[in-house]
Design a protein around this motif. Sequence first.
Motif, short mmCIF file in Angstrom:
data_model
loop_
_atom_site.label_atom_id
_atom_site.label_comp_id
_atom_site.label_asym_id
_atom_site.label_seq_id
_atom_site.Cartn_x
_atom_site.Cartn_y
_atom_site.Cartn_z
N ASP A 322 8.25 -2.76 11.73
CA ASP A 322 9.08 -1.64 11.13
C ASP A 322 8.72 -1.74 9.50
O ASP A 322 9.20 -0.91 8.84
CB ASP A 322 10.50 -2.31 10.87
N PHE A 323 7.57 -3.08 9.27
CA PHE A 323 6.73 -2.60 7.87
C PHE A 323 5.73 -1.21 7.87
O PHE A 323 5.23 -1.46 8.83
CB PHE A 323 6.60 -4.14 7.99
N SER A 324 5.81 -1.21 7.03
CA SER A 324 4.39 -0.43 6.59
C SER A 324 4.72 -0.16 4.80
O SER A 324 5.32 -0.50 4.35
CB SER A 324 4.09 1.15 6.76
N TYR A 325 3.61 -0.22 3.94
CA TYR A 325 2.99 0.59 2.46
C TYR A 325 2.19 1.65 2.80
O TYR A 325 1.78 2.26 3.58
CB TYR A 325 2.20 -1.30 1.94
N GLU A 326 2.41 1.85 0.89
CA GLU A 326 1.98 2.99 1.02
C GLU A 326 0.57 2.40 0.20
O GLU A 326 0.41 2.36 -0.04
CB GLU A 326 2.70 3.81 -0.11
N GLN A 327 -0.09 3.51 0.65
CA GLN A 327 -1.95 2.94 1.38
C GLN A 327 -2.77 4.56 -0.15
O GLN A 327 -2.54 5.83 1.05
CB GLN A 327 -2.64 3.29 1.96
N LYS A 328 -2.70 4.26 -1.18
CA LYS A 328 -2.96 4.94 -1.79
C LYS A 328 -5.03 4.88 -1.82
O LYS A 328 -6.20 4.48 -2.16
CB LYS A 328 -3.25 4.63 -3.58
N GLU A 329 -5.07 6.90 -2.33
CA GLU A 329 -6.72 6.69 -2.22
C GLU A 329 -7.36 7.00 -3.04
O GLU A 329 -6.66 6.38 -4.64
CB GLU A 329 -7.09 8.86 -2.32
N GLU A 330 -8.64 6.48 -2.97
CA GLU A 330 -8.63 6.16 -4.57
C GLU A 330 -8.79 7.18 -5.85
O GLU A 330 -8.74 6.45 -6.92
CB GLU A 330 -10.77 6.26 -4.17
N ASP A 331 -8.68 8.79 -5.88
CA ASP A 331 -8.79 9.97 -6.78
C ASP A 331 -7.74 10.25 -7.48
O ASP A 331 -7.26 10.31 -7.88
CB ASP A 331 -9.19 10.55 -6.19
N ASP A 332 -6.34 9.26 -6.66
CA ASP A 332 -4.91 9.87 -6.77
C ASP A 332 -4.03 10.36 -7.32
O ASP A 332 -3.12 10.97 -6.75
CB ASP A 332 -5.53 8.91 -8.53
N LEU A 333 -5.49 11.55 -6.44
CA LEU A 333 -5.09 13.11 -6.29
C LEU A 333 -4.40 13.51 -5.00
O LEU A 333 -3.54 14.07 -4.80
CB LEU A 333 -5.91 14.23 -6.71
N THR A 334 -5.10 12.32 -4.13
CA THR A 334 -4.50 12.84 -2.40
C THR A 334 -2.87 11.32 -2.68
O THR A 334 -2.73 10.66 -2.76
CB THR A 334 -5.64 11.78 -1.63
N PRO A 335 -2.10 11.86 -1.36
CA PRO A 335 -1.18 11.74 -1.18
C PRO A 335 -1.08 10.43 -0.45
O PRO A 335 -1.95 10.19 0.64
CB PRO A 335 -0.19 12.42 -0.62
N GLY A 336 -0.34 9.60 -0.53
CA GLY A 336 -0.61 8.74 -0.19
C GLY A 336 -0.03 8.65 1.32
O GLY A 336 0.26 9.27 1.41
N SER A 337 -0.84 7.79 1.88
CA SER A 337 -0.40 7.46 3.10
C SER A 337 0.23 6.35 4.20
O SER A 337 0.51 5.18 3.67
CB SER A 337 -1.56 7.72 4.60
N ASN A 338 1.59 5.87 4.42
CA ASN A 338 2.01 5.12 5.40
C ASN A 338 0.91 3.82 6.04
O ASN A 338 0.29 4.91 7.22
CB ASN A 338 3.23 4.81 5.82
N LYS A 339 0.99 2.63 6.28
CA LYS A 339 -0.36 2.30 7.12
C LYS A 339 0.62 0.91 6.99
O LYS A 339 1.30 0.12 6.35
CB LYS A 339 -1.41 1.67 6.60
N ASN A 340 0.54 0.34 8.27
CA ASN A 340 0.91 -0.79 8.36
C ASN A 340 -0.07 -1.89 8.82
O ASN A 340 -1.12 -2.16 8.73
CB ASN A 340 1.27 -0.56 10.74
N ILE A 341 0.34 -3.47 9.23
CA ILE A 341 -0.14 -4.48 8.91
C ILE A 341 -0.45 -4.85 10.15
O ILE A 341 0.27 -5.36 10.77
CB ILE A 341 1.02 -4.96 7.67
N SER A 342 -1.84 -5.62 10.11
CA SER A 342 -2.38 -6.54 11.56
C SER A 342 -1.69 -7.72 11.10
O SER A 342 -1.04 -8.08 9.99
CB SER A 342 -3.55 -6.49 11.36
N LEU A 343 -1.77 -8.50 12.23
CA LEU A 343 -1.20 -9.95 12.04
C LEU A 343 -1.84 -10.88 11.34
O LEU A 343 -1.31 -11.90 10.54
CB LEU A 343 -1.09 -10.13 13.80
#
Length: 409
Positions: A322-343
Amino acid sequence: MLEKKQHNYERAVLVGVVTQQQDEEKLIEYMDELEFLAFTAGATIDRRFIQKLTQPDSKTFVGSGKVQEIKEYVKENEIGTIIFDDELSPSQLKNLEKEVEVKILDRTNLILDIFAQRAQTSYARTQVELAQYQYLLPRLSKMWSHLDKQKGGIGMRGPGETEIETDRRIIRDRISLLKDKLKIIDKQMATQRNNRGKVVRVALVGYTNVGKSTLMNAISKSDVFAENKLFATLDTTVRKVVIGNLPFLLTDTVGFIRKLPTQLVESFKSTLDEVREADLLIHVVDISHESFEDHIESVNQILMEINAHQKPMIMVFNKIDDFSYEQKEEDDLTPGSNKNISLEEWKRTWMAKSKFPTVFISALTKENFPEMKRMVYDEVMKIHISRFPYNDFLFEYFDNDEEESENNE
């Protein structure tokens, strides 16, 4: 028992204060938790009222202007309940009810109400009833506030005082009776614990709603009640569990919470005894909750208060699914996307560097269960060998679930 039945959701508002001891960020966390408590009890929240004060007002908790604002809002919107984030003194409660003329609850009263709804066994109901009466006793005077409107009436003050004193005496007698009843049950439960012999005892501990009961069901293959609400489990559940061919007793206990009412800590003494007398603690943490670090600290504080903080412990970070964090792209203009964390990524975090054995799992999907079971097996084995140093050769680890699936094939 002082229990109310709720069939429909009540409309309510929340009230909290920012003080020198509690900044705005901390208050918002508490108010989020208070809203979840209200939902668990059967209420929907229309609005939150927050005021900055050096300290809560001794008469009405918040200032007179804020009281007037709340009064106008609840009247215009037909709100029936006001819930305060901290415990109100008897005088604050009386003044607020007189001023606003709607039902006033504080955090303690709300938690007691949830416990009253959730208690299933006679023992749990007795514990909750005792806590309710202890909370009610100093607040009895508000029940007879209608006599204040009859000033000067001959014979009015005397009967009022007599009525209050009669109720106080009845409640004191009831409290004494409940305490005696709990002492008897406590002795019975202590005898039960002693009769379990030298079998290793493992207790699940953690903040409320972190998934302890779900984990209990997954490990013991039992059917303990689990729900996404606070305090879903009140009654202590003990199950015999076998990992590999190593048996031990697993206990599911009531969840902890910040600002836990002192009445409940006292009345749930025997539930805490299960933790205090355990050989190994499994501290379950909801890693998906934004305040999980505060939750860990709160649980550790209660463990310290009951002198159980030095026991062997396993840290189980649950709900990785149920955990995810917002991953930002390098240019800061692209909307962030949620990414799960691996073990593997989890194992590189600061949580994995705890002084206790640590594992990351999902009790719901059973992700990484083999590693957790192996860890529990190893820790239980250490305790078992210390008690039976010549019997360790009898046990060999294997995964029960894997063996079962092989047998089924």
